[in-house]
Design a protein around this motif. Sequence first.
Motif, PDB file in Angstrom:
ATOM      1  N   LYS A 150       0.844 -42.209  -1.314  1.00 23.06           N
ATOM      2  CA  LYS A 150       0.206 -43.390  -0.734  1.00 23.06           C
ATOM      3  C   LYS A 150      -0.995 -43.028   0.138  1.00 23.06           C
ATOM      4  N   ALA A 151      -1.103 -41.779   0.564  1.00 24.22           N
ATOM      5  CA  ALA A 151      -2.193 -41.347   1.441  1.00 24.22           C
ATOM      6  C   ALA A 151      -3.044 -40.288   0.730  1.00 24.22           C
ATOM      7  N   CYS A 152      -4.129 -39.891   1.392  1.00 26.12           N
ATOM      8  CA  CYS A 152      -5.038 -38.884   0.824  1.00 26.12           C
ATOM      9  C   CYS A 152      -4.360 -37.530   0.687  1.00 26.12           C
ATOM     10  N   LEU A 153      -4.843 -36.768  -0.273  1.00 26.29           N
ATOM     11  CA  LEU A 153      -4.390 -35.398  -0.461  1.00 26.29           C
ATOM     12  C   LEU A 153      -5.514 -34.457  -0.061  1.00 26.29           C
ATOM     13  N   CYS A 154      -5.169 -33.248   0.333  1.00 24.19           N
ATOM     14  CA  CYS A 154      -6.181 -32.269   0.729  1.00 24.19           C
ATOM     15  C   CYS A 154      -6.943 -31.761  -0.493  1.00 24.19           C
ATOM     16  N   ARG A 155      -8.089 -31.158  -0.235  1.00 27.30           N
ATOM     17  CA  ARG A 155      -8.937 -30.650  -1.312  1.00 27.30           C
ATOM     18  C   ARG A 155      -8.193 -29.614  -2.158  1.00 27.30           C
ATOM     19  N   SER A 156      -7.440 -28.750  -1.503  1.00 28.33           N
ATOM     20  CA  SER A 156      -6.711 -27.702  -2.218  1.00 28.33           C
ATOM     21  C   SER A 156      -5.717 -28.293  -3.226  1.00 28.33           C
ATOM     22  N   CYS A 157      -4.983 -29.316  -2.813  1.00 28.00           N
ATOM     23  CA  CYS A 157      -4.014 -29.938  -3.732  1.00 28.00           C
ATOM     24  C   CYS A 157      -4.722 -30.665  -4.868  1.00 28.00           C
ATOM     25  N   LEU A 158      -5.794 -31.402  -4.554  1.00 25.84           N
ATOM     26  CA  LEU A 158      -6.528 -32.096  -5.620  1.00 25.84           C
ATOM     27  C   LEU A 158      -7.075 -31.098  -6.632  1.00 25.84           C
ATOM     28  N   GLU A 159      -7.636 -29.991  -6.135  1.00 25.01           N
ATOM     29  CA  GLU A 159      -8.173 -28.973  -7.049  1.00 25.01           C
ATOM     30  C   GLU A 159      -7.065 -28.321  -7.859  1.00 25.01           C
ATOM     31  N   SER A 160      -5.890 -28.163  -7.257  1.00 27.12           N
ATOM     32  CA  SER A 160      -4.741 -27.602  -7.971  1.00 27.12           C
ATOM     33  C   SER A 160      -4.284 -28.531  -9.088  1.00 27.12           C
ATOM     34  N   PHE A 161      -4.194 -29.829  -8.797  1.00 34.05           N
ATOM     35  CA  PHE A 161      -3.835 -30.803  -9.839  1.00 34.05           C
ATOM     36  C   PHE A 161      -4.871 -30.799 -10.959  1.00 34.05           C
ATOM     37  N   ALA A 162      -6.149 -30.697 -10.601  1.00 38.88           N
ATOM     38  CA  ALA A 162      -7.224 -30.669 -11.604  1.00 38.88           C
ATOM     39  C   ALA A 162      -7.111 -29.423 -12.479  1.00 38.88           C
ATOM     40  N   ALA A 163      -6.811 -28.279 -11.872  1.00 36.67           N
ATOM     41  CA  ALA A 163      -6.684 -27.027 -12.620  1.00 36.67           C
ATOM     42  C   ALA A 163      -5.487 -27.062 -13.571  1.00 36.67           C
TER      43      ALA A 163
ATOM     44  N   VAL B 211     -13.932 -33.875  -7.235  1.00 32.44           N
ATOM     45  CA  VAL B 211     -12.862 -33.223  -7.997  1.00 32.44           C
ATOM     46  C   VAL B 211     -12.590 -34.085  -9.223  1.00 32.44           C
ATOM     47  N   LYS B 212     -12.767 -33.516 -10.398  1.00 34.70           N
ATOM     48  CA  LYS B 212     -12.634 -34.278 -11.636  1.00 34.70           C
ATOM     49  C   LYS B 212     -11.170 -34.365 -12.065  1.00 34.70           C
ATOM     50  N   LEU B 213     -10.677 -35.602 -12.064  1.00 35.29           N
ATOM     51  CA  LEU B 213      -9.310 -35.884 -12.484  1.00 35.29           C
ATOM     52  C   LEU B 213      -9.353 -36.986 -13.530  1.00 35.29           C
ATOM     53  N   SER B 214      -8.495 -36.901 -14.529  1.00 38.34           N
ATOM     54  CA  SER B 214      -8.449 -37.942 -15.561  1.00 38.34           C
ATOM     55  C   SER B 214      -7.904 -39.231 -14.960  1.00 38.34           C
ATOM     56  N   GLU B 215      -8.193 -40.337 -15.613  1.00 37.95           N
ATOM     57  CA  GLU B 215      -7.670 -41.631 -15.163  1.00 37.95           C
ATOM     58  C   GLU B 215      -6.141 -41.614 -15.175  1.00 37.95           C
ATOM     59  N   GLN B 216      -5.566 -40.957 -16.176  1.00 37.40           N
ATOM     60  CA  GLN B 216      -4.112 -40.878 -16.278  1.00 37.40           C
ATOM     61  C   GLN B 216      -3.517 -40.137 -15.078  1.00 37.40           C
ATOM     62  N   LEU B 217      -4.140 -39.005 -14.690  1.00 34.24           N
ATOM     63  CA  LEU B 217      -3.644 -38.255 -13.546  1.00 34.24           C
ATOM     64  C   LEU B 217      -3.874 -39.029 -12.252  1.00 34.24           C
ATOM     65  N   LEU B 218      -5.024 -39.663 -12.110  1.00 38.79           N
ATOM     66  CA  LEU B 218      -5.288 -40.475 -10.917  1.00 38.79           C
ATOM     67  C   LEU B 218      -4.240 -41.565 -10.754  1.00 38.79           C
ATOM     68  N   THR B 219      -3.893 -42.216 -11.843  1.00 38.81           N
ATOM     69  CA  THR B 219      -2.882 -43.271 -11.808  1.00 38.81           C
ATOM     70  C   THR B 219      -1.538 -42.698 -11.362  1.00 38.81           C
ATOM     71  N   ALA B 220      -1.175 -41.543 -11.904  1.00 35.01           N
ATOM     72  CA  ALA B 220       0.095 -40.908 -11.538  1.00 35.01           C
ATOM     73  C   ALA B 220       0.108 -40.493 -10.068  1.00 35.01           C
ATOM     74  N   LEU B 221      -1.014 -39.930  -9.592  1.00 39.07           N
ATOM     75  CA  LEU B 221      -1.086 -39.506  -8.192  1.00 39.07           C
ATOM     76  C   LEU B 221      -1.038 -40.707  -7.248  1.00 39.07           C
ATOM     77  N   ARG B 222      -1.706 -41.782  -7.616  1.00 37.20           N
ATOM     78  CA  ARG B 222      -1.690 -42.995  -6.778  1.00 37.20           C
ATOM     79  C   ARG B 222      -0.286 -43.605  -6.710  1.00 37.20           C
ATOM     80  N   ALA B 223       0.468 -43.487  -7.789  1.00 35.76           N
ATOM     81  CA  ALA B 223       1.830 -44.014  -7.804  1.00 35.76           C
ATOM     82  C   ALA B 223       2.766 -43.138  -6.965  1.00 35.76           C
ATOM     83  N   ARG B 224       2.497 -41.846  -6.959  1.00 37.68           N
ATOM     84  CA  ARG B 224       3.375 -40.901  -6.262  1.00 37.68           C
ATOM     85  C   ARG B 224       3.057 -40.779  -4.778  1.00 37.68           C
TER      86      ARG B 224
END
Length: 82
Positions: free
Chosen positions: A57-70, A42-55
Amino acid sequence: MSIDKVMSPASTPCLEEHSTCEACGNPFDCGATLAGCWCTQVKLSEQLLTALRARYKACLCRSCLESFAAQEQPREEAVSDK
């Protein structure tokens, strides 16, 4: 078997773990193997990855990651169109 040994994808052991997505609360199975995980696809920008890691602490499901990417995609396209 040593982790250092090169393995084919068919023989790569799965580290699958039952998890609950921190974003939506739905259960999912982590797809991590010694070769990697579906989440790296799932392609996410470094900026979004940083924000998600800060928000989260655990893994997110594929559906949520794809939603953030979209959600991020239209912003990237708008910037590249300028």
